[in-house]
Design a protein around this motif. Sequence first.
Motif, mmCIF file in Angstrom:
data_model
loop_
_atom_site.group_PDB
_atom_site.id
_atom_site.type_symbol
_atom_site.label_atom_id
_atom_site.label_comp_id
_atom_site.label_asym_id
_atom_site.label_seq_id
_atom_site.Cartn_x
_atom_site.Cartn_y
_atom_site.Cartn_z
ATOM 1 N N ARG A 287 0.879 -1.180 0.000
ATOM 2 C CA ARG A 287 0.000 0.000 0.000
ATOM 3 C C ARG A 287 0.907 1.217 0.000
ATOM 4 N NH1 ARG A 287 -4.616 0.045 4.237
ATOM 5 N NH2 ARG A 287 -5.617 -1.171 2.602
ATOM 6 N N ILE A 288 0.591 2.170 -0.847
ATOM 7 C CA ILE A 288 1.431 3.363 -1.011
ATOM 8 C C ILE A 288 0.555 4.604 -0.886
ATOM 9 C CG2 ILE A 288 2.922 4.620 -2.618
ATOM 10 C CD1 ILE A 288 3.514 1.881 -3.926
ATOM 11 N N ALA A 289 1.038 5.588 -0.136
ATOM 12 C CA ALA A 289 0.334 6.870 -0.028
ATOM 13 C C ALA A 289 0.415 7.568 -1.385
ATOM 14 C CB ALA A 289 0.954 7.723 1.062
ATOM 15 N N LYS A 290 -0.739 7.811 -1.980
ATOM 16 C CA LYS A 290 -0.813 8.372 -3.322
ATOM 17 C C LYS A 290 -0.112 9.721 -3.428
ATOM 18 C CE LYS A 290 -4.232 9.594 -6.895
ATOM 19 N NZ LYS A 290 -3.480 10.722 -7.375
ATOM 20 N N GLY A 291 -0.347 10.606 -2.469
ATOM 21 C CA GLY A 291 0.253 11.941 -2.535
ATOM 22 C C GLY A 291 1.770 11.895 -2.546
#
Length: 188
Positions: A122-126
């Motif tokens: 899971r990766i923080a989009k921003g």
Amino acid sequence: MSPLTEERFWLAAVATLTVGARLANQLGFAAIDELALRRFLHTEWTRMRQDLSLAPNDLTKATNVIALLGQFLGEQRAEHTLVTDVLASGASAPAVKVFHEHTLDRLKTITVRIAKQTKHVRIAKGAFDDWLTKRGMPVPAFTSAATKLLHMRSGLDFMGAGTRYATATEPIYTIAAAGTVLEKHIAF
């Protein structure tokens, strides 16, 4: 030589040079060896096509998409990565096991979450979009390629769901790597 879409300008240059050489010869302005020119242009076209196929920003190749993702994960590893057993979702997610708890005192904003058992990323989009932009990589091109090649999906969730590090929902990218080409390229 059948040109690819990306090669249309090369084709225009080759046509211009060969026609220009023929006209220059016919008008007596120059004595250009047209056969040698065509051979040279064909050799260069082939070389440039090979260079293009090896270009690391060619997002049609899974290896290039994985390499970019790997660079981001590597840069985030020490201070921005939370490693758990499974990937939980939602505000009332059940508690999950957090690995390397003793090193989490240096944890800053969570931008990456690795689920070892279920092999999710899971990766923080921003944070990821900013990282891509700083490297001159068009975000829509990368996300389109990652969606197609790695089955990445976007959504809204907690980076720290199921842990004491859950704060607020945010836009995220999630990749289920189990059974995909990505599984062998990430250390779970």
